[in-house]
Design an enzyme around this catalytic site. Structure first.
Site, PDB file in Angstrom:
ATOM      1  N   HIS A 217       0.927  -1.235  -0.059  1.00 13.59           N
ATOM      2  CA  HIS A 217      -0.215   0.015  -0.092  1.00 13.59           C
ATOM      3  C   HIS A 217       1.054   1.255   0.037  1.00 13.59           C
ATOM      4  O   HIS A 217       1.968   1.253   0.691  1.00 13.59           O
ATOM      5  CB  HIS A 217      -0.962  -0.111   1.256  1.00 13.59           C
ATOM      6  CG  HIS A 217      -2.001   0.822   1.212  1.00 13.59           C
ATOM      7  ND1 HIS A 217      -1.883   2.309   1.292  1.00 13.59           N
ATOM      8  CD2 HIS A 217      -3.293   0.549   0.669  1.00 13.59           C
ATOM      9  CE1 HIS A 217      -3.572   2.613   1.102  1.00 13.59           C
ATOM     10  NE2 HIS A 217      -4.094   1.641   0.748  1.00 13.59           N
TER      11      HIS A 217
ATOM     12  N   ASP B 283      -7.936  -5.198  -0.006  1.00 13.07           N
ATOM     13  CA  ASP B 283      -8.442  -6.346  -0.974  1.00 13.07           C
ATOM     14  C   ASP B 283      -7.854  -7.911  -0.554  1.00 13.07           C
ATOM     15  O   ASP B 283      -8.352  -8.459  -1.542  1.00 13.07           O
ATOM     16  CB  ASP B 283      -7.800  -5.695  -2.258  1.00 13.07           C
ATOM     17  CG  ASP B 283      -8.311  -4.425  -2.804  1.00 13.07           C
ATOM     18  OD1 ASP B 283      -9.437  -4.277  -2.451  1.00 13.07           O
ATOM     19  OD2 ASP B 283      -7.670  -3.683  -3.293  1.00 13.07           O
TER      20      ASP B 283
HETATM   21  N1  CMC Z   1       3.900  -7.625  -4.285  1.00 11.34           N
HETATM   22  C1  CMC Z   1       5.418  -7.626  -4.175  1.00 11.34           C
HETATM   23  N2  CMC Z   1       6.056  -6.354  -4.154  1.00 11.34           N
HETATM   24  C2  CMC Z   1       5.412  -5.186  -3.779  1.00 11.34           C
HETATM   25  C3  CMC Z   1       3.967  -5.225  -3.664  1.00 11.34           C
HETATM   26  C4  CMC Z   1       3.495  -6.435  -3.963  1.00 11.34           C
HETATM   27  N3  CMC Z   1       1.922  -6.328  -4.158  1.00 11.34           N
HETATM   28  N4  CMC Z   1       3.760  -3.962  -3.693  1.00 11.34           N
HETATM   29  C5  CMC Z   1       4.853  -3.428  -3.713  1.00 11.34           C
HETATM   30  N5  CMC Z   1       5.841  -4.060  -3.804  1.00 11.34           N
HETATM   31  C6  CMC Z   1       7.427  -3.684  -3.842  1.00 11.34           C
HETATM   32  C7  CMC Z   1       7.590  -3.021  -5.184  1.00 11.34           C
HETATM   33  O1  CMC Z   1       8.148  -4.039  -6.063  1.00 11.34           O
HETATM   34  C8  CMC Z   1       8.840  -2.137  -4.902  1.00 11.34           C
HETATM   35  O2  CMC Z   1      10.020  -2.875  -4.338  1.00 11.34           O
HETATM   36  P1  CMC Z   1      11.484  -2.203  -4.810  1.00 11.34           P
HETATM   37  O3  CMC Z   1      11.623  -0.966  -4.163  1.00 11.34           O
HETATM   38  O4  CMC Z   1      12.253  -3.369  -4.580  1.00 11.34           O
HETATM   39  O5  CMC Z   1      11.275  -2.030  -6.507  1.00 11.34           O
HETATM   40  C9  CMC Z   1       8.237  -1.603  -3.433  1.00 11.34           C
HETATM   41  O6  CMC Z   1       7.422  -2.605  -2.802  1.00 11.34           O
HETATM   42  C10 CMC Z   1       7.406  -0.315  -3.510  1.00 11.34           C
HETATM   43  O7  CMC Z   1       6.581  -0.428  -4.554  1.00 11.34           O
HETATM   44  P2  CMC Z   1       5.751   0.791  -5.284  1.00 11.34           P
HETATM   45  O8  CMC Z   1       5.299   0.327  -6.672  1.00 11.34           O
HETATM   46  O9  CMC Z   1       6.706   2.090  -5.560  1.00 11.34           O
HETATM   47  O10 CMC Z   1       4.589   1.134  -4.337  1.00 11.34           O
HETATM   48  P3  CMC Z   1       3.491   2.172  -4.600  1.00 11.34           P
HETATM   49  O11 CMC Z   1       3.309   2.818  -3.271  1.00 11.34           O
HETATM   50  O12 CMC Z   1       3.489   2.823  -5.955  1.00 11.34           O
HETATM   51  O13 CMC Z   1       2.317   1.108  -5.021  1.00 11.34           O
HETATM   52  C11 CMC Z   1       0.342  -0.581  -4.799  1.00 11.34           C
HETATM   53  C12 CMC Z   1       1.248   0.681  -4.068  1.00 11.34           C
HETATM   54  C13 CMC Z   1      -0.872  -0.632  -3.807  1.00 11.34           C
HETATM   55  C14 CMC Z   1       0.162  -0.154  -6.372  1.00 11.34           C
HETATM   56  C15 CMC Z   1       1.384  -1.691  -4.814  1.00 11.34           C
HETATM   57  O14 CMC Z   1       1.899  -2.064  -3.401  1.00 11.34           O
HETATM   58  C16 CMC Z   1       0.786  -2.936  -5.538  1.00 11.34           C
HETATM   59  O15 CMC Z   1       0.775  -2.785  -6.926  1.00 11.34           O
HETATM   60  N6  CMC Z   1      -0.017  -3.882  -4.842  1.00 11.34           N
HETATM   61  C17 CMC Z   1      -0.829  -4.895  -5.488  1.00 11.34           C
HETATM   62  C18 CMC Z   1      -2.085  -4.558  -5.824  1.00 11.34           C
HETATM   63  C19 CMC Z   1      -2.995  -4.035  -4.746  1.00 11.34           C
HETATM   64  O16 CMC Z   1      -2.912  -5.166  -4.082  1.00 11.34           O
HETATM   65  N7  CMC Z   1      -3.619  -2.959  -5.016  1.00 11.34           N
HETATM   66  C20 CMC Z   1      -4.693  -2.602  -3.985  1.00 11.34           C
HETATM   67  C21 CMC Z   1      -4.217  -1.586  -3.027  1.00 11.34           C
HETATM   68  S1  CMC Z   1      -5.211  -1.122  -1.677  1.00 11.34           S
HETATM   69  C22 CMC Z   1      -6.693  -1.064  -2.077  1.00 11.34           C
HETATM   70  C23 CMC Z   1      -6.961  -0.091  -3.037  1.00 11.34           C
HETATM   71  O17 CMC Z   1      -6.443   1.022  -3.224  1.00 11.34           O
HETATM   72  O18 CMC Z   1      -7.743  -0.463  -4.009  1.00 11.34           O
END
Ligand code: CMC
Length: 380
Positions: free
Chosen positions: A263, A316
């Site tokens: 998140h 989720d």
């Molecule tokens: N699984 C594995 N690694 C992850 C995940 C994940 N679900 N989420 C983030 N990371 C890692 C990512 O690879 C990165 O690693 P590194 O720094 O080594 O490259 C680090 O964590 C930071 O990731 P980010 O993409 O910069 O984080 P963000 O804040 O931009 O993204 C997010 C947040 C929710 C889009 C992301 O965590 C994600 O894609 N999660 C999976 C999709 C998901 O479950 N979405 C629902 C979000 S909550 C409810 C809603 O908003 O609807």
């Protein structure tokens, strides 16, 4: 993470874009409050109807105010027959989020908005939207299966009526309460992508149907509300508890994203995930779920390997399992999120209008300048 050498902040991470009194999140401590009330307290003591009043009006209602709010929501549940006709024309194979978006856009033609600064009519439009979204989703689901859309029942709560309109059966009280709490938990979450989309559209002084249509579109993506569908698909694909560890090890090694984890704001387990997990556990008492056991093992493995990065279950992760146990089809999970979140989107629309300035961010231009125009026949 995208790297950049400029002042650009990808995804506006950590950039405040407005002052707000609607929702507070402390992502380090796992705190979530709607209008100052902790989510755990609301989940225990409130209802979706009361929470929507709280979000829209900024305070808890008195008993007569709550009764009037419930009456208003109940009276606005029905759809115009032409909206049902429109839904009938949509492809059965489409995604219900598309049907929801189309029907809400159409509502804007049936209920034209003449002045977005008129608080009285704005309140009525908000009630209409909160009341009708469940009816639209249920109608699309029934019609795509060749069944008649079910007329809403006035004697049921918002949550119970939604289940009834989907299944033609009045849910058991404990099932209705689980749905009620699930809706309440999804009702608001500060400046997430869909809420920001609603505020951007609202800032142009567009009508509330356009505002909600934008928000529904933003919610649909798998990085936002669409994740709950993907989670259940993934857990099904894992198939058994024994498959979890090797499969996740491979995914983590190859840096694949695990849906339902991570998140932007929370660096601990999302407080809503705790509550939803408890609901799933309670449903498991009467309805054993293989997916729940797989989910618990998935959480254990992700915690071991990714908690150092602040990656924990988000809302989720357990919501889909709860819906699955209630017999809700997978592609209705994200529409369910929209049905709940509409109260939050509208609260933000009101707040945006109170101190509006159109959103028009800047950019750092990296393209070319003053190129010479080559006639088409001379281009390589
Ligand atoms: N699984 C594995 N690694 C992850 C995940 C994940 N679900 N989420 C983030 N990371 C890692 C990512 O690879 C990165 O690693 P590194 O720094 O080594 O490259 C680090 O964590 C930071 O990731 P980010 O993409 O910069 O984080 P963000 O804040 O931009 O993204 C997010 C947040 C929710 C889009 C992301 O965590 C994600 O894609 N999660 C999976 C999709 C998901 O479950 N979405 C629902 C979000 S909550 C409810 C809603 O908003 O609807």
């Amino acid at each position: 993470m995208t790297t950049t050498t400029t002042n650009v902040v990808p995804g506006l991470s950590g950039v405040p874009v407005a002052e707000s009194k609607i929702c507070f999140i402390d992502g380090e401590r796992g705190v979530l409050e709607y209008r100052g009330f902790p989510i755990e307290v609301l989940a225990e003591k409130s209802t979706y109807e009361e929470t929507s009043f709280l979000l829209l009006k900024g305070r808890l209602p008195t008993r007569p105010e709550l009764e009037a709010h419930v009456t208003d929501l109940t009276h606005h549940r029905r759809l115009k027959y032409r909206i049902v006709d429109l839904i009938k024309c949509l492809p059965d194979s489409g995604h219900p989020m598309g049907a929801l978006q189309a029907a809400v856009a159409a509502m804007g033609m049936f209920y034209p908005v003449h002045d977005v600064h008129d608080a009285k009519t704005n309140a009525l439009h908000a009630i209409r939207l909160v009341a009708k979204l469940p009816t639209i989703v249920a109608a699309y689901h029934r019609l795509r299966n060749g069944d008649e859309a079910i007329v809403p029942r006035d004697d049921l709560s918002h949550a119970a009526n939604f289940v009834y309109m989907l299944t033609e059966k009045e849910p058991e009280p404990h099932v209705a309460r689980v749905m009620d709490v699930a809706l309440l938990l999804h009702a608001e979450h500060s400046f997430n992508a869909s809420t920001f989309a609603s505020r951007v559209t609202g800032s142009t002084l567009a009508d509330p149907y356009s505002v909600i249509t934008s928000a529904i579109g933003a919610l649909r993506g798998p990085l936002h509300g669409g994740a709950n569908e993907e989670v259940v698909g993934f857990l099904r694909e894992l198939g058994s508890v024994d498959n979890v560890r090797p499969r996740l090890a491979a995914m983590i090694r190859t840096k694949q994203r695990i849906m339902g984890f991570g998140h932007r704001i929370y660096k601990v387990k999302d407080p809503r995930a705790n509550i939803l997990q408890a609901l799933a556990r309670r449903l498991c008492e009467t309805h054993r779920s293989r997916l729940y056991d797989i989910a618990v093992e998935t959480e254990t493995v992700v915690r071991e390997q990714l908690s150092a990065k602040g990656i924990y279950p988000n809302v989720d992760f357990y919501s889909g399992i709860v819906y699955e146990m209630m017999g809700i089809p997978t592609d209705l999970f994200t529409p369910l999120f929209a049905i709940a979140r509409v109260s939050g989107w509208l609260a933000h629309w009101f707040e945006q209008l109170e101190a509006n300035r159109i959103f028009r961010p800047d950019q750092e231009y990296k393209g070319s300048h003053n190129l010479s125009y080559t006639p088409i026949e001379r281009r390589a």
